[in-house]
Write an enzyme that holds these catalytic residues in place. Sequence first.
Site, PDB file in Angstrom:
ATOM      1  N   ASP A  35      56.257  31.677  35.344  1.00 29.36           N
ATOM      2  CA  ASP A  35      56.203  31.662  36.812  1.00 29.36           C
ATOM      3  C   ASP A  35      57.029  32.781  37.443  1.00 29.36           C
ATOM      4  OD1 ASP A  35      54.500  29.530  36.770  1.00 29.36           O
ATOM      5  OD2 ASP A  35      56.003  28.018  37.292  1.00 29.36           O
ATOM      6  N   HIS A  37      57.257  35.881  36.278  1.00 28.83           N
ATOM      7  CA  HIS A  37      56.342  37.026  36.298  1.00 28.83           C
ATOM      8  C   HIS A  37      55.290  36.871  37.393  1.00 28.83           C
ATOM      9  CE1 HIS A  37      57.578  37.173  31.908  1.00 28.83           C
ATOM     10  NE2 HIS A  37      57.824  38.409  32.296  1.00 28.83           N
TER      11      HIS A  37
END
Length: 285
Positions: A35, A37
């Site tokens: 999450d 990224h």
Amino acid sequence: MLIIDNITILRQTIKQWRKSIQSIALIPTMGNLHDGHMTIVNQGRSHTNIVIVSIFVNPMQFDREEDLFLYPRTLQSDYEKLHKIGVDAVFVPSVETMYRDNINCHTFLDVPNLSSILEGIYRPNHFRGVATIISKLFNLVQPNVVYFGEKDFQQLVLIRQMVRDMNYDIEIIAVPTVRANDGLALSSRNSYLTPEQRKIAPKLYQVMQTLVTNLCSGEKNIDVLLNKAAKQLSKFGFTPEILEIRDAITLQPITINSKKVVVLFSAWLGKARLIDNTQVSIPKE
């Protein structure tokens, strides 16, 4: 979504896009996307016309072959996440594509005043590898803007200096660290934690926040703060490595002129090396 593993095709694709669009964003990654990224990718998606994500596990930035071998590779899952979010292209070169000759004979880029301090003490060639691969990606993609997470704070500062020193016409945008509900900074290396260690891991952030609170309350003795934090982490089962308070712009020791400082922590918990940081504005007397 295009999946590109060839430099010639990448350049041809970007050349076509440049005829009709204003801005291209690059998000460099090593894959195993989480999450954190996705938050970075969403930032790029919201503010630029074209988003290119690179996935490359860069051997030049690993000091131990074991770490390189064990680094999680989840390409199919990564593709699905990026397609769902609306990424335009994923660049997934092979090692042979990025380093055509023996990697040990390859030209490299170094930022000496930043690559040999803090993390660089424990990972001697890491930032040389980071600077080299990021420079190569800049040259290949020629983005207008590149997004980096603040979790890897020393990397962020180093890349900013590299952009200045090498006269890249690129804007670097920092995205705040994404955390789990219990405060643990999201990281691909969190997968190395056992279930029991995962329960302990948020203590790294909690101890850091306690230090920040005391710092902002006027505690002047930095050594006392850092020693106390080290003892707390050891008590919880960590092996502390880096506990530092530095100038947030230069990463040098803080001075009376430092407008903002950064608290930098790294510690081992089992087989996982966890890093975290918090930026702090020091109250003036």
